[in-house]
Design a protein around this motif. Structure first.
Motif, PDB file in Angstrom:
ATOM      1  N   SER A  74       0.820  -1.209   0.000  1.00 11.53           N
ATOM      2  CA  SER A  74       0.000   0.000   0.000  1.00 11.53           C
ATOM      3  C   SER A  74       0.856   1.262   0.000  1.00 11.53           C
ATOM      4  O   SER A  74       1.653   1.490   0.919  1.00 11.53           O
ATOM      5  N   ALA A  75       0.684   2.094  -1.018  1.00  9.64           N
ATOM      6  CA  ALA A  75       1.411   3.365  -1.078  1.00  9.64           C
ATOM      7  C   ALA A  75       1.016   4.273   0.079  1.00  9.64           C
ATOM      8  O   ALA A  75       1.811   5.098   0.547  1.00  9.64           O
ATOM      9  N   LEU A  76      -0.222   4.115   0.583  1.00 15.59           N
ATOM     10  CA  LEU A  76      -0.691   4.947   1.682  1.00 15.59           C
ATOM     11  C   LEU A  76      -0.062   4.571   3.023  1.00 15.59           C
ATOM     12  O   LEU A  76      -0.206   5.300   3.996  1.00 15.59           O
ATOM     13  N   SER A  77       0.610   3.434   3.074  1.00 10.35           N
ATOM     14  CA  SER A  77       1.309   3.054   4.301  1.00 10.35           C
ATOM     15  C   SER A  77       2.824   3.223   4.185  1.00 10.35           C
ATOM     16  O   SER A  77       3.547   3.019   5.159  1.00 10.35           O
ATOM     17  N   ALA A  78       3.293   3.610   2.999  1.00 10.91           N
ATOM     18  CA  ALA A  78       4.742   3.713   2.771  1.00 10.91           C
ATOM     19  C   ALA A  78       5.394   4.724   3.710  1.00 10.91           C
ATOM     20  O   ALA A  78       6.496   4.493   4.230  1.00 10.91           O
ATOM     21  N   GLY A  79       4.741   5.853   3.945  1.00 17.05           N
ATOM     22  CA  GLY A  79       5.305   6.862   4.833  1.00 17.05           C
ATOM     23  C   GLY A  79       5.352   6.388   6.274  1.00 17.05           C
ATOM     24  O   GLY A  79       6.298   6.677   7.001  1.00 17.05           O
ATOM     25  N   VAL A  80       4.314   5.656   6.692  1.00 14.21           N
ATOM     26  CA  VAL A  80       4.297   5.104   8.044  1.00 14.21           C
ATOM     27  C   VAL A  80       5.437   4.102   8.217  1.00 14.21           C
ATOM     28  O   VAL A  80       6.146   4.108   9.224  1.00 14.21           O
ATOM     29  N   HIS A  81       5.616   3.237   7.217  1.00 13.71           N
ATOM     30  CA  HIS A  81       6.671   2.227   7.303  1.00 13.71           C
ATOM     31  C   HIS A  81       8.056   2.877   7.358  1.00 13.71           C
ATOM     32  O   HIS A  81       8.953   2.376   8.047  1.00 13.71           O
ATOM     33  N   GLU A  82       8.198   3.999   6.663  1.00 16.59           N
ATOM     34  CA  GLU A  82       9.465   4.727   6.730  1.00 16.59           C
ATOM     35  C   GLU A  82       9.705   5.237   8.154  1.00 16.59           C
ATOM     36  O   GLU A  82      10.819   5.161   8.678  1.00 16.59           O
ATOM     37  N   LEU A  83       8.661   5.756   8.802  1.00 17.25           N
ATOM     38  CA  LEU A  83       8.778   6.198  10.189  1.00 17.25           C
ATOM     39  C   LEU A  83       9.174   5.039  11.093  1.00 17.25           C
ATOM     40  O   LEU A  83      10.019   5.173  11.987  1.00 17.25           O
ATOM     41  N   LEU A  84       8.540   3.881  10.870  1.00 19.13           N
ATOM     42  CA  LEU A  84       8.792   2.720  11.715  1.00 19.13           C
ATOM     43  C   LEU A  84      10.208   2.178  11.542  1.00 19.13           C
ATOM     44  O   LEU A  84      10.747   1.540  12.453  1.00 19.13           O
ATOM     45  N   ARG A  85      10.815   2.420  10.384  1.00 14.23           N
ATOM     46  CA  ARG A  85      12.215   2.011  10.193  1.00 14.23           C
ATOM     47  C   ARG A  85      13.170   2.938  10.946  1.00 14.23           C
ATOM     48  O   ARG A  85      14.335   2.620  11.129  1.00 14.23           O
TER      49      ARG A  85
END
Length: 386
Positions: free
Chosen positions: A269-280
């Motif tokens: 999901s492109a809409l979760s890509a920014g969240v996943h970046e934060l989580l990294r």
């Protein structure tokens, strides 16, 4: 003249500057810190003594704005709409906003009955994509409802998508929520959320930096996010693309030393890509309200349950005392029941209960509210419940 010796003059000066200066203007914040609000107003009104660090073109624009500013008129319009202006140093001012330094708001326009300072003591931001998925809306509403049930105030930006879902989740749970707008709080934006924002103002708080009638702009949305980050104990991001404005809130929270959390989504999901970046990075992964509370509850005085009221009962405002008196000593009561006992509305009762919760007098039990053990002794004059 710095305006600091006369509260009314200080208020008028800050209202004036809220019409002239854009939110988050660091240079103007430095002027206020170095010269005082009264002197900054005097120079802007006069137009001849240029303040340091500003170009001639920009100074001319500020002076032109100053010529049109009418602070008494703004206050009158605000009062008619049930809006008040809260300044730094006021009893209602949330001290954590001072962490913003020279980008601290000049003041905040507040619509709603509760005390902003009290509500901010136990608050969490829930933000995310405007064009969210059904999953994002569900997670935002579920998180917000769970936080509200645990006595936390949910703060968001009043926008479509995740913001709206978070506000509705908190309201649906009979809880507390705050909308921080990028426009005048007397004119809800987006217009499609007029009913929602009106309900928030009735049951919670609507706040913003801009004076009555002012409109939102792209830059104002971005700068509004620093207030959400500073006001709260932590920020949860629910769905965000790589360039989402909610990531601005999360990064501001990180800079301010607040907790940052993210709700994971599908890897595709492109809409979760920014969240996943934060989580990294340094953000904490959370999937429900209990996990959020585990993170934000580690912050200093909020970690343990309060064992007794912070303030003596006789220092409470009359409205809060009536609500406190309406709570039974041996069982939980719903907000509606408390409202009837206190001869006030359910919304007013909810607002007062959250203030009392932040002070350690009451705690939430499911759909009801109950006195804490120490509060029972305080409220009943030293008699333990039989």
């Amino acid at each position: 003249m710095n305006g600091g010796d006369d509260p009314d003059r200080e208020l008028l000066a800050r209202v004036f500057l809220s019409r002239v200066i854009e939110p988050g203007d660091e240079l103007a914040g430095r002027w206020v810190r170095e010269f005082g609000v009264g002197e900054v107003v005097r120079r802007l009104r006069g137009g001849r003594e240029v303040l340091p660090g500003v170009s001639g073109k920009r100074w001319a624009g500020l002076v032109a704005r100053a010529a049109r500013a009418e602070p008494r008129g703004d206050l009158a319009v605000a009062a008619e709409a049930g809006v008040r202006f809260v300044c730094p140093g006021d009893g209602e001012w949330p001290g954590q906003l001072d962490d913003l330094g020279d980008t601290r708001p000049l003041g905040l326009w507040v619509r709603g009955r509760p005390s902003l300072r009290m509500w901010a003591l136990r608050s969490v931001a829930v933000v995310g994509a405007r064009a969210c998925t059904e999953y994002g809306a569900h997670m935002a509403a579920d998180l917000a409802a769970g936080l509200a049930e645990r006595g936390w105030v949910v703060v968001s930006g009043g926008a479509y998508g995740v913001d709206g879902a978070a506000h509705r989740g908190a309201l649906g749970a009979g809880g507390a929520t705050v909308a921080v707008l990028a426009c005048g709080v007397d004119r809800p934006y987006p217009r499609g959320h007029t009913e929602l924002i009106t309900r928030i103002a009735e049951q919670g708080l609507v706040v913003g930096e801009l004076p009555p009638g002012d409109h939102p702009t792209p830059s104002r949305f971005v700068l509004r996010n620093r207030v959400i980050a500073a006001l709260t104990r932590g920020t949860v991001v629910v769905e965000a693309a790589y360039r989402s404005g909610s990531l601005v809130t999360a990064r501001a929270a990180q800079r301010l030393g607040r907790h940052t959390m993210g709700v994971p989504g599908p890897a595709t999901s492109a809409l979760s890509a920014g969240v996943h970046e934060l989580l990294r990075g340094d953000a904490e992964l959370v999937t429900d309200a209990e996990e959020v509370v585990e993170v934000v509850g580690e912050m200093g005085e909020l970690a343990p349950e309060r064992r007794g009221p912070v303030l003596p009962r006789d220092l409470l405002e009359p409205g809060a005392r009536r609500v406190l008196d309406a709570l039974p000593s041996r069982r939980a009561a719903t907000a509606a029941e408390v409202g009837r006992g206190a001869q006030t509305t359910q919304d007013e009762a909810v607002a007062r209960l959250y203030e009392l919760r932040s002070l350690g007098y009451v705690e939430r039990h499911g759909d009801g509210w109950k006195l804490t053990r120490q509060a029972v002794i305080s409220v009943r004059g030293g008699r333990s419940p039989s």
